[in-house]
Each structure stands twice: as structure tokens, then as C-alpha cells.
Design a protein around this motif. Structure first.
Motif, short mmCIF file in Angstrom:
data_model
loop_
_atom_site.label_atom_id
_atom_site.label_comp_id
_atom_site.label_asym_id
_atom_site.label_seq_id
_atom_site.Cartn_x
_atom_site.Cartn_y
_atom_site.Cartn_z
N LYS A 1 0.85 -1.19 0.00
CA LYS A 1 0.00 0.00 0.00
C LYS A 1 0.88 1.23 0.00
CE LYS A 1 -3.86 2.44 0.78
NZ LYS A 1 -5.03 2.49 -0.10
N GLU A 2 0.58 2.18 -0.88
CA GLU A 2 1.33 3.44 -0.94
C GLU A 2 0.37 4.59 -0.67
OE1 GLU A 2 3.20 5.64 -4.60
OE2 GLU A 2 4.60 4.07 -3.95
N GLU A 3 0.79 5.53 0.19
CA GLU A 3 -0.04 6.67 0.53
C GLU A 3 0.82 7.92 0.61
OE1 GLU A 3 -2.81 8.46 0.30
OE2 GLU A 3 -3.76 6.61 1.07
N VAL B 1 -0.92 11.02 7.89
CA VAL B 1 0.23 10.10 7.87
C VAL B 1 1.50 10.85 7.49
CG1 VAL B 1 -1.12 8.04 7.36
CG2 VAL B 1 -0.27 9.44 5.49
N SER B 2 2.61 10.37 8.02
CA SER B 2 3.93 10.92 7.71
C SER B 2 4.85 9.78 7.37
CB SER B 2 4.46 11.72 8.91
OG SER B 2 4.65 10.86 10.02
N GLU B 3 6.09 10.12 7.01
CA GLU B 3 7.05 9.10 6.64
C GLU B 3 7.27 8.11 7.78
OE1 GLU B 3 7.22 12.23 6.14
OE2 GLU B 3 8.00 12.75 4.16
N ALA B 4 7.09 8.54 9.03
CA ALA B 4 7.30 7.65 10.17
C ALA B 4 6.26 6.55 10.23
CB ALA B 4 7.29 8.46 11.47
N ASP B 5 5.15 6.70 9.52
CA ASP B 5 4.11 5.67 9.55
C ASP B 5 4.36 4.55 8.54
OD1 ASP B 5 2.53 6.94 11.54
OD2 ASP B 5 1.82 8.37 10.04
N SER B 6 5.43 4.64 7.76
CA SER B 6 5.78 3.54 6.85
C SER B 6 6.12 2.30 7.67
CB SER B 6 6.96 3.94 5.96
OG SER B 6 6.63 5.04 5.15
N GLY B 7 5.88 1.15 7.08
CA GLY B 7 6.21 -0.09 7.78
C GLY B 7 5.21 -1.18 7.44
N ASN B 8 5.31 -2.29 8.16
CA ASN B 8 4.45 -3.45 7.93
C ASN B 8 3.33 -3.47 8.95
OD1 ASN B 8 6.00 -4.37 5.75
ND2 ASN B 8 7.38 -5.51 7.09
N TYR B 9 2.10 -3.53 8.46
CA TYR B 9 0.93 -3.61 9.31
C TYR B 9 0.30 -5.00 9.11
CZ TYR B 9 1.28 1.45 9.85
OH TYR B 9 1.72 2.71 10.13
N TRP C 1 -5.54 -5.64 14.69
CA TRP C 1 -4.48 -4.96 13.92
C TRP C 1 -3.26 -4.71 14.80
CZ3 TRP C 1 -4.86 -3.79 8.74
CH2 TRP C 1 -6.14 -3.88 8.16
N ILE C 2 -2.09 -4.92 14.22
CA ILE C 2 -0.84 -4.57 14.90
C ILE C 2 0.11 -3.99 13.85
CG2 ILE C 2 -1.03 -6.33 16.72
CD1 ILE C 2 1.00 -8.01 15.13
N LYS C 3 1.10 -3.26 14.34
CA LYS C 3 2.17 -2.79 13.48
C LYS C 3 3.46 -3.49 13.89
CE LYS C 3 4.70 1.26 11.77
NZ LYS C 3 4.99 2.69 11.92
N GLU C 4 4.08 -4.16 12.92
CA GLU C 4 5.31 -4.88 13.22
C GLU C 4 6.42 -3.90 13.59
OE1 GLU C 4 6.24 -7.34 9.91
OE2 GLU C 4 4.35 -8.46 9.97
N ASP C 5 7.17 -4.23 14.62
CA ASP C 5 8.30 -3.40 15.07
C ASP C 5 7.85 -1.97 15.42
OD1 ASP C 5 9.94 -5.59 14.57
OD2 ASP C 5 10.25 -4.96 12.50
N VAL D 1 5.03 5.49 2.66
CA VAL D 1 4.48 6.84 2.66
C VAL D 1 5.39 7.73 1.81
CG1 VAL D 1 3.83 8.85 4.03
CG2 VAL D 1 3.43 6.54 4.91
N LYS D 2 4.85 8.24 0.75
CA LYS D 2 5.54 9.21 -0.09
C LYS D 2 5.04 10.62 0.28
CE LYS D 2 7.68 6.08 -2.65
NZ LYS D 2 9.16 5.97 -2.75
#
Length: 1184
Positions: free
Chosen positions: A261-263, A311-319, A285-289, A338-339
Motif C-alpha cells: 500500500k502506498e499513501e 500520515v507521515s514518513e514515520a508511519d511507513s512499515g508493515n501492518y 491490527w498490529i504494526k510490526e516493530d 508513505v511518499k
């Protein structure tokens, strides 16, 4: 106003080290005062002030309006490009440009198609100082295509199976909103088992027999065109099985074990997982790491959808979403990237420089990927623009050195990446201006002696002028040893004395010239009460007088007023006020209280008070009642560190027993001469054990009190100094509030000398960020009440504590309070502003809330500015009256009442914090529908003849729409005031004169006249008039009267008739006094014109607005003045007058409430009755 020059702060990279020495000499832009007369004379490059959004979706049913507004001096001219080439509007008859504006109006309502004008538009505003350009405005018409016709087969499945009902709506612009309903327009119930996906499909984790129905209908609502498209109904039949086999979860969407997913930064991230199984799975729902962000995470659709806002770049990751039931669990991993489209770090700001000065334009933006910065000058890429020797480009910075007037231009900074772009205009305006002083000449300042005096000298010039002040005609320049010279040119005299009176001259100089201005200062004597009212005890029934003598400056006129208990004197003739006295006669118990004399002038005020006590009169002879004599012979014994014993001898009680003793103390070390209350003891005691504080040099005195009042104080006791100790309390009222965006001002209420407990009082001030630093930062300051922390981030919560200390030690650990660093103006305007016109005088406004981070302060609320477009006759007025409505807190909608019908309005919305307002949203325009007109302005009846009357009138002053016709109703009135048959006549709206013919001669007629618009009939105006008599009949009658008037029998007959009439009048008078009444009034009421009877609308009130005046009947017509002109009466509209019934609506979860209803208004008996049938299509548009 002032012209300021401040150092420009910059942070340079290592690659720009050679520029350091040059940049150290840079100065920032001049600030131009907003004085209207000054701005009229200054040339200025163009500035774009308003433009349409970048992605501009238009309604194909309305004319296209592409906004482009700009300001400049001289006023700019405008041109447009379309798809990169010049757009010649003169060659297209459907395209016009608003006068004095760059806004395009494309008339497609008469002919033409919106699709013809799709494209990318850009506006250029140009004058002799440069050219500013707008964003690229992509114009596209909205589309709401029909659903593709398809034949849907019925679906049959067993109990417990999973099911997906596809929606597949038509592709529209913008995309439609999807919802599922049945044939009765009721939302289909959704739950953890049945829910709608983000793609619009309806998912069943498992079906039940109650899911059987033939009307599963998917609807697509296209908001831009207010249309709704409907898919063919889907039939579902669930066959009951004896037992359904339970099964573990599997995902219906998304497919597989992982997806991507890209946002974009700042958007809402929506992740969805829908699973089937039996029993119904539950989603987690969880966010890995990592952890899900607090305050930005929301769950929708029974936790099947995870939303993260802003959302910001810090929200990138695996959900990871986990579906679980009693038979097992599965999971799906969504990798989020997150772009970011470009966003400003520092947008370029306008520069106003003087010839020979230096300056910089800085354009810094960020994004992901990193945006590319490019510069344009006057709309042309700087690489191909004419060369300017004063300009040097260094990446995101343009450096100007030794600028000249030819260096003036408008520069554009473009920051772009694959996700978007930012475009900012910033001009460089080089001005050479002689000094000007903006303060009015010969301004007179009046100040009370021993108070500060501030003399203004607002100025402007380029280069920055220097300011000097002189006193008198030949005085030397004033220096800062006695005076304070402020940067804005103001001269401050800290303590004005009588000799400060005189004429002061302000002189502004730069290399181009000089300007000066004279102001005058007068010092006035302070107002004083030299004879104050005194405390009085008087007997009931006697007279008392209070004196208040005022001394004032002879040039000021004081006003002296008296107050009782801080309120006005009673309205009673017993109270008499003359120049210096208040006299109260025949005093009663209610007259007891505090009487205050207050003297006011235009520059100051003073007051003094006295208490009046009223006692019962005493018989003669009577003992003398008075306040007690003061105690005496005070003695201190048993001295300890924190206590001492005080004893005294009471004075005479003067025939009224002493009820209590009041003990006061004086701290001769810290507050000499100021006495404080310490304690009170019973009137039977003569000793008291007093608690003491450390490091205080005490003296005590005692007063006695009885029912009459309080005695004078005793003589002071000997002094007693207690030992020093550490403070036992910390300062109160500790607060942390920023005065600037980059500071934190910590304030507190200092301890007084009595509370210091020892010498060397100081304060330890500590602070740290609430969500950041773990360590406290501390500083010890002197006995002050404020400390400023500089260099803080904007509006960040801080933990603060202030601890007292002295030479002995520290006070106890202080309480921690939370404060905030300084607020700054909000950065973002509210988005998605929508206006819904409720009726002709009421509109509802909705907007999306501004992100909390962009508010940069305490959210105070939202403010709506709205104004009505001026009529052509008023367009030359320079000021447009804007109205403001403020909605407190986080409200995202509000009502605009009191609008004018049939008007064109514009509004915008701004967010408000403690610092002020943020930027305005894009202007929204709307029109109010027509309303009923007011009554015609006047009605005259002229040229009466035997059988005709001519009516002349003026149209309504407030037509509230387009007049369609006038209605004239009239009826004869006979000699007994009975009304005849009513005649109804329609008159064209363009008429202002009408002649009625074939009327009866010598007959009075009553007329009812009103105007109509498409919204209905307005208020009526009434008039009465009489046709003339038949001249022949009148002459014959007169002749007969002359012939018989000389006959004796006729004279006798007339006497008999007169006697009978007299008797009849006496009988009528007696009957009337006994309660009899004539039927004339009843007959008149019975035949009253139905048009002037009170009318009542069906209940059409909206919300909570109401007006009691709506239930009052209209006033009936009355006799008109001799000029036969009737002016319409003013009336106040209310929201109820224009309120309209609501056909129906959906509640928050979408379920249908209400029912179809049409609105029906009552008409007069002679009027045309009409009603409006309910429209299902209209109902659908308002339901969802």
C-alpha cells in the motif's frame, strides 16, 4: 507605523562557505506601513491574491468561472494560457473576463459544452514592475455516468456459506459515494458479519436465513452534481440447512498473505481486511516493530478498516491484520510506504529594498522523493530571462547585491516531484522614497503629571530614515538620559512634569531628504479629593451630610457622582446632592451602607468612601453611645521563635459592650507603615497567643469593637524580630505561556517580604519538554516574577516548576504545572468547504477540520467571513461590509442566519487559535433563492371621476426576487361601513399606474394591493377613496332645498324631526351604558377582507431558530392621511418566516428517517390554491 531593518538569519551548508562574508552583510526586506495614503503612492509588482484550485472540477450544468485576482500598483493587466499556449479570449464569444480582474467566465449555459473547455489554464498578472503567475489550474467537468445495464441472476446458497455482492459502480469524476439500501430506501444493517468494503462490495462472512431478500441495491451518489445512480436489485435466497459446518477464517479481501500500500504524506491511510468463516471472525491490527500512533488511529467498519490520519514518513512499515475465530486464526501483512508531495519548509517572501541594498529570496521545500527547485522571473525560466547583474542564484537561494530600481521583478519558485508541485510568487520591489511622517501634524497630547507621556512619530522612507526629537523652536536633540526613544519613532517621557509642557518636533532623515512634524504636550494637575467623606453614626429619623471636596486642573471639568454600596443612589427625594455635599434627610435603617464619592475627568478619576451606620433613637435623657476607646498598655511576654504572647488593657466601652478585639501587625523590615490583620479574639479576653513567621520585625496594635463600630487603634507595641528560616511555601500562579512562537514565558506571583522567611530571596526556575527531554533545565533568578526561555519549538507542551530559596535554604519541592511555548498563526485553511442553502435567509456551512499540528496553538474555533455581492449601483464603494460568525471549539459546521433573499454571497472559513486567524479557505459562492416581496412603497389614488379612479404606486423597496405581477382587490363600503363584494384583479409587474372604470358614483371603495414573486405574495398595502357625485343631481337637489326652505310648514316639520332625533339619541345612550352594542362592528368583521386576516404557515421551522413575532396577526388597514399615500411598514424577518420543512434525511449510520412530505401554504379564500406533490428523486437527494 515603522520601517524596520533586521538581520537576516541563515544556516549555510559547507558548499556555501565562500558566501559567508557576503551574506553577513545581508539585510532583510523593509516593512511598508499599511497607511492607505502611503500605499496609494507606492508602486508595487503584482501579487496573486485569489485563484481557483489546482484540480478544479466543475459542474457541467453551470457556467465555468476560473478565478484569478491580483493586486499591484499600477493595477495589473491579465492574460491566460491554455494547455501551454496563449488563450485568446477575444476570439471566443462564450468567454469573458471580469472587469478589473483576471477571472474568466465561460458561458456554457446558453450554448457550448463543458468538455470543450477541459484543459490546463494559467493566469498571468503583469504591470511595469513585473509579472506574477497562478498555479496550473486543471479544469475538468464532473461526470456521473449511468450504471451499465446488466441482468443479475438470483443467488441461492446454503446457510453458513460466505457471499460477496459486487457493486462495481460507474467511474465518475469525482468518484461516487457507495451505500447499500433496499427498495424502501432503508440502509441495510451491517455488523461484524455483514459489511461494505472500501471498493463498495457487500461482504457476508457467513449467511443466515434472515439474509434472504430480493432487493439488495447498490447506490452511487455523485456529490458534485447531486445525482444518485442505482444498480439493478440483487436477489439472494438462503436455504436453511440442518447443521452448518464450522470453519476457520479465510480472507475475502485482500488476497494472499501479503500486499503493498502506498499513501501520500498528510492523507488518511486506510487499510482493510475482511474475512469469512463460521463462527464470524474478529479482526485485530498490529504494526510490526512498532506501535500504532495514539490520537491518529481509528477503527472503522467493525474494526475491519484501520485508518491513520495525517500520515507521515514515520508511519511507513508493515501492518498486520489478524482474523480469528474459535477454529483458528490467519494473518495478512500490508507493507505501507508513505511518499510525500512537496511541502514548504520556507516559502519565499516579498522583498522591499532601497537602491544599493542587498537581500535574499529563499525557497526551501521537502518531499519524498526530494523535490527539484527551479526559479522563474516574471513567469519566464530564469535561465532564459534577461540577465540582471544584481542577481545570483545558488540552488534554493537568490542573492541580490547593490540592487537598483530596474532590479524590481516578480520571482516564482517551483518545487516539484512526481507527486505534485508547489508554486510561490515573491516580488523584489526596489523603492527610493524620501522620508514621510504619518502622524497627523499638531497632534495634542494631554497627560496627568507624574505619569508617562508617549509622543508618536510614525514614519516611512527608503532607505530607512533616522529619527531625532527636539523640544521648542531652537532646542537641541533629546537624548536617552532623560527620554526613551523607541524604534518605531515614539518618544517616551517616563515621568512627565509640568516643565515637560511644550512643542516637540520629530525629524526623519535619509539620503534623499528630510521630513518633520510638530506635536504638542500639555501636563495637567491630578484630580484629588482634599476633603473626604467621613464615617458617620446617626439616629433613625435624623439628617446626615457627607462632604466631598475635589481639587482638579483648571482646564479639566470634573464630574462628581455618588454611589451607595457601589450602585446608584436610590431614587428618593430624601437624597440631595449639591456641589460638595450629599445630604440624607429622615434617615432609615435601609440607608445604612457605604457611600462613595467618585470624581472623573477625561484623563483620570479618584474616589473616596465612608460608612453610614443607623442606630435607634435614644430617649431623653439617654446615655452616650459611641465606639469604644482604644486599648492601651500593650505588652509582649513569653517570646519564642514562632510565637509570642500579647496582653493589653481595654478602654471604655462607651455604654455598648465590647464584642471583640482585632489584633493587627506591622512588618517594619519589609512593609513599614502598612498594617495587616492578624487575628480576632472575644471581647472578654485581654491576652492572645500569636503565631509568628520567620524573619519579620513585628509591631502589634489592638482595636476594640462594639455594636456601634470599631475604636481607634492602640499605640504600637514594642518591636520583636523573629529568626530567619528557609521559605515554607513556593510562588503561586505559576504559568507557562509563549509571547512569541519561539519562546516560553514562565511567570509566577512572587512571595512578599513577609513570606520570604529570610534574606536573599531567589527562585529556582526549572523546565523540560513534556514529551521530549528527560532532564530538567534549571536557572536561579533574582526576586523577579518572570523568566523567558528562548529558542523553543512552536507550541510544545512543557513541564514547569518554580521553587523559592533564600540564604537559609530551599522551600519544599514545588508542584509541577504544564505550559506551552508560544503559539503561531495557523498554517492551513479549512478544506472541503461546502455550503447548503436551506432557504432564502438561511444557509448551512460545512468544512473539514484543520489538522491539529497545523493549528500551532490552542484551537479557539472556526470563523466564517461572509459578504453579499454589491449591486451595480454600489460597486464603486471601496468597502465591502463583511460579516463574521465564530463557532467555538472543533465544530465543523454552522448556520448563517439573516441572509437576504435573492442575493449572491461569498464566504470563506478560517481556523482561530490564541495567536489569531489562519489563512482563509478558498472563497465559496452561493445564491439565496427568491423570497416574498415587501409591500409596495406607496399607493396613491388620483383623478377621481364619476365612475373611475386611478391608482399610482411605487414598487416594493425590497422585491426579494423578480416581480411577476401585482394583485389588486377592492370592494365598496356603504354608509354603514358594511363591505361589499370583493373584486380581484391581476396587474402586470411593469405597471405603476392603473385606472379602474365603471365604478359607482359617490361611492367609497377600499383597496388591497400587493406584489408577487415566484416565491409567493408579499405584504399588502391598503387605501380608501371616493368617486365624485353626479353634478346634475346635486344641482337639482339644491334647487329643491331652496324652494322649500322658506316655507313655514317645512320649518315646523324640521323642528319635529330634530326633537325625535334627540329623543332617539338619549335612548341609545342609555342602552349603550347598560351594555348594549350595535351590530355594525360584527357585520364589518364578518365581511373583513380575508387577505388581511392573520395567516399561519405549516410548521416549517428549522433547527432551534424561532421568532415569537411570527404568531402575531398582520395589522388591519386604517384611514390614510390626507395625501392618500401609504408607506410600507418595516418588518423583521425571522428564520421561521423562511424556514422550510425537511422532506426526510438519514441519520449518522445512514438509516432512513422521516417520510416524504410536500409543503403547503394557506392562501386567502379568493386566492389560487396550490400544493406541491412529494418527489422521490428530491427525497433521495436529501436523504443521503
Amino acid at each position: 507605523m515603522q520601517l524596520k531593518i533586521m538581520p537576516k538569519k541563515k544556516r549555510l551548508s559547507a558548499g556555501r562557505v565562500p558566501l559567508i562574508l557576503f551574506l553577513c552583510q545581508m539585510i532583510s526586506a523593509l516593512e511598508v506601513p499599511l497607511d492607505p495614503k502611503l500605499l496609494e503612492d507606492l508602486v508595487q509588482p503584482p501579487t496573486i491574491t485569489q485563484q481557483s484550485p489546482k484540480d478544479y472540477i466543475i459542474d457541467p450544468r453551470e457556467n465555468i468561472v476560473i478565478q484569478c485576482e491580483a493586486k499591484g500598483k499600477p493595477p495589473p493587466s491579465f492574460s491566460w494560457t491554455r494547455n501551454g499556449t496563449h488563450f485568446d479570449i477575444d476570439k471566443d464569444p462564450l468567454v469573458t473576463m471580469k472587469p478589473g480582474s483576471g477571472t474568466l467566465i465561460i458561458n456554457i449555459m446558453s450554448e457550448g459544452k463543458a468538455e470543450t473547455y477541459e484543459g490546463v489554464y494559467q493566469c498571468t498578472a503583469r504591470n511595469e514592475r513585473g509579472a506574477a503567475i497562478s498555479n496550473n489550474i486543471v479544469v475538468r467537468p464532473s461526470r456521473s455516468p449511468l450504471w451499465t445495464k446488466e441482468k443479475l441472476e438470483p443467488i441461492t446458497l446454503r446457510n453458513g456459506q460466505s457471499l460477496v455482492l459486487p457493486c462495481r459502480p460507474p467511474v465518475g469524476l469525482p468518484p461516487p459515494i457507495i451505500f447499500w439500501m433496499d427498495n424502501s430506501f432503508q440502509r441495510l444493517p451491517q455488523s461484524e458479519r455483514v459489511s461494505q468494503g472500501l471498493n463498495g462490495d457487500l461482504y457476508f462472512s457467513n449467511v443466515l436465513p434472515e439474509d434472504t431478500r430480493e432487493d439488495y441495491i447498490c447506490y452511487a451518489r455523485f456529490n458534485h452534481t447531486q445525482t444518485i445512480q442505482q444498480k439493478q436489485p440483487i436477489s439472494v435466497k438462503v436455504i436453511s440447512a440442518k447443521s452448518s459446518r464450522e470453519r476457520p477464517p479465510t480472507f475475502l479481501t485482500p488476497e494472499g498473505n501479503a500486499s503493498n500500500k502506498e499513501e501520500l504524506r498528510g492523507n488518511v491511510l486506510s487499510l482493510e481486511c475482511i474475512a469469512e468463516g463460521l463462527p464470524t471472525p474478529i479482526i485485530y491490527w498490529i504494526k510490526e516493530d512498532g506501535i500504532l500512533p495514539i490520537n491518529r488511529t481509528f477503527y472503522k467498519n467493525f474494526k475491519k478498516t484501520l485508518q491513520i490520519i495525517h500520515v507521515s514518513e514515520a508511519d511507513s512499515g508493515n501492518y498486520q491484520c489478524i482474523a480469528k475465530n474459535a477454529l483458528g486464526a490467519i494473518h495478512h501483512t500490508i507493507s505501507v510506504t508513505v511518499k510525500a508531495a512537496p511541502y514548504w519548509i520556507m516559502a519565499p517572501q516579498n522583498l522591499v529594498l532601497s537602491p544599493g541594498e542587498d537581500g535574499t529570496l529563499i525557497c526551501r521545500a521537502n518531499g519524498k522523493p526530494k523535490p527539484r527547485i527551479s526559479w522563474l522571473t516574471n513567469g519566464v525560466p530564469v535561465e532564459i530571462a534577461p540577465d540582471d547583474p544584481s542577481r545570483k542564484i545558488d540552488g534554493d537561494t537568490i542573492i541580490f547585491s547593490n540592487v537598483q530600481e530596474r532590479s524590481s521583478a516578480v520571482y516564482q519558485c517551483n518545487a516539484s516531484n512526481e507527486y505534485g508541485y508547489l508554486l510561490a510568487n515573491a516580488f523584489v520591489n526596489v523603492l527610493a522614497e524620501q522620508p514621510r511622517i504619518l502622524t497627523p501634524t499638531n497632534t495634542l497630547y494631554q497627560v496627568i503629571a507624574n505619569r508617562p507621556a508617549l509622543l508618536d512619530c510614525a514614519f516611512f522612507g527608503s532607505p530607512l530614515p533616522t529619527i531625532e526629537w527636539f523640544k521648542g523652536a531652537k532646542g537641541s536633540a533629546l537624548h536617552e538620559d532623560i527620554y526613551v526613544l523607541h524604534e518605531n519613532g515614539t518618544l517616551e517621557i517616563p515621568v512627565a512634569q509640568k516643565d515637560s509642557t511644550g512643542t516637540y518636533t520629530c525629524v526623519a532623515r535619509n539620503k534623499l531628504g528630510m521630513a518633520k512634524n510638530e506635536v504638542h504636550l500639555e501636563i495637567k494637575d491630578p484630580t484629588r479629593i482634599i476633603k473626604q467623606p467621613e464615617y458617620a453614626v446617626v439616629q433613625r429619623g435624623s439628617t446626615v451630610s457627607f462632604e466631598c471636596k475635589v481639587k482638579h486642573d483648571h482646564t479639566l471639568i470634573p464630574t462628581v457622582i455618588w454611589l451607595k454600596d457601589n450602585s446608584e443612589l436610590p431614587s428618593d427625594e430624601r437624597f440631595t446632592v449639591d456641589k460638595d455635599h450629599l445630604v440624607i434627610a429622615d434617615v432609615s435603617d435601609d440607608d445604612s451602607g457605604t457611600y462613595t464619592c467618585m470624581a472623573n475627568t477625561t484623563l483620570d478619576n479618584v474616589s473616596a468612601s465612608a460608612v453610614l451606620s443607623v442606630v435607634a433613637p435614644t430617649p431623653t435623657p439617654a446615655p452616650v453611645y459611641d465606639v469604644p476607646n482604644p486599648p492601651f498598655d500593650l505588652e509582649l511576654t513569653n517570646p519564642l521563635d514562632k510565637s509570642v504572647q500579647l496582653s493589653w488593657t481595654p478602654g471604655d466601652d462607651n455604654n455598648s459592650p465590647i464584642t471583640k478585639f482585632i489584633i493587627e501587625y506591622e512588618d517594619t523590615m519589609h512593609e513599614a507603615g502598612l498594617w495587616h490583620h492578624h487575628t480576632e479574639v472575644s471581647g472578654t479576653q485581654t491576652t492572645a497567643q500569636l503565631k509568628l513567621s520567620p524573619y519579620v520585625n513585628y509591631s502589634f496594635r489592638v482595636m476594640a469593637e462594639n455594636s456601634i463600630g470599631r475604636s481607634l487603634p492602640s499605640e504600637a507595641s514594642e518591636q520583636y524580630l523573629t529568626k530567619a528560616a528557609e521559605p515554607d511555601k513556593n510562588p503561586m500562579a505559576v504559568e507557562g505561556l509563549g509571547s512569541e512562537p519561539d519562546n516560553l514565558v514562565i511567570t509566577w506571583k512572587p512571595l512578599n517580604g513577609f513570606e520570604s522567611n529570610g534574606p536573599g530571596l531567589q527562585y529556582k526556575v526549572s523546565w523540560r519538554q513534556k514529551d521530549g527531554d528527560d532532564e530538567w533545565t534549571s536557572v536561579v533568578v533574582a526576586n523577579v516574577s518572570k523568566y523567558i526561555v528562548s529558542g523553543t519549538p512552536t507550541f510544545v507542551p512543557y513541564l514547569i516548576k518554580v521553587q523559592a530559596l533564600n540564604d537559609v535554604g530551599f522551600a519544599p519541592e514545588p508542584a509541577i504545572v504544564m505550559g506551552h511555548s508560544g503559539e503561531d498563526l495557523p498554517m492551513v485553511a479549512p478544506g472541503n468547504v461546502r455550503v447548503t442553502v436551506v432557504n432564502s435567509t438561511l444557509a448551512e456551512v460545512h468544512w473539514d477540520p484543520v489538522p491539529l499540528k497545523s493549528i500551532r496553538g490552542h484551537l479557539q474555533g472556526y470563523r466564517i467571513y461572509y459578504w453579499k455581492a454589491q449591486s451595480p449601483s454600489k460597486r464603486n464603494r471601496r468597502h465591502i461590509e463583511k460579516k463574521i460568525l465564530t463557532f467555538q471549539g472543533s465544530k465543523t459546521h454552522g448556520m448563517l442566519p439573516g441572509l437576504e433573499p435573492f442575493s449572491h454571497y461569498t464566504l470563506n472559513v478560517r481556523v482561530v487559535n490564541g495567536k489569531g486567524e489562519g489563512p482563509a479557505s478558498a472563497d465559496q459562492v452561493f445564491n439565496t433563492p427568491e423570497g416574498v416581496p415587501s409591500a409596495p412603497s406607496s399607493l396613491k389614488i388620483v383623478n377621481p371621476t364619476l365612475d373611475s379612479l386611478t391608482l399610482e404606486w411605487d414598487p416594493p423597496s425590497h422585491p426579494n426576487g423578480i416581480l411577476t405581477e401585482y394583485t389588486l382587490k377592492y370592494q365598496p363600503i356603504n354608509s354603514t361601513h358594511e363591505l361589499g363584494p370583493l373584486v380581484d384583479l391581476k396587474i402586470p409587474a411593469n405597471k405603476t399606474r392603473w385606472t379602474l372604470k365603471n365604478l359607482n358614483f359617490s361611492t367609497r371603495y377600499k383597496f388591497y394591493f400587493y406584489a408577487q414573486t415566484s416565491a409567493g405574495s408579499g405584504s399588502q398595502i391598503t387605501e380608501e377613496a371616493v368617486t365624485t357625485m353626479d353634478e346634475g343631481a346635486g344641482k337639482a337637489m339644491a334647487s329643491r332645498q331652496v324652494d322649500i326652505a322658506t316655507q313655514g310648514w317645512f320649518i315646523g316639520l324640521m323642528c319635529a324631526v330634530a326633537l325625535l332625533i334627540l329623543i332617539l339619541l338619549i335612548v341609545c345612550f342609555i342602552r349603550r351604558n347598560k351594555g348594549g352594542k350595535y351590530p355594525v362592528k360584527e357585520k364589518e368583521d364578518a365581511r373583513a377582507d380575508p387577505e388581511i386576516q392573520p395567516m399561519k404557515e405549516d410548521d416549517g421551522t428549522f433547527g432551534e431558530y424561532s421568532d415569537a413575532e411570527d404568531h402575531k396577526p398582520l395589522k388591519k388597514g386604517s384611514r390614510t392621511p390626507s395625501d392618500r399615500t401609504v408607506k410600507k411598514e418595516d418588518s423583521d424577518d425571522s428564520l421561521v418566516d423562511y424556514g422550510e420543512g425537511v422532506n426526510g434525511q438519514f441519520n449518522e449510520d445512514g438509516s432512513f428517517i422521516g417520510q416524504y412530505s410536500g409543503k403547503k401554504e394557506k392562501e386567502p379564500a379568493e386566492g389560487n390554491e396550490s400544493s406541491e406533490a412529494p418527489s422521490p428523486v428530491n427525497a433521495m437527494n436529501s436523504f443521503v
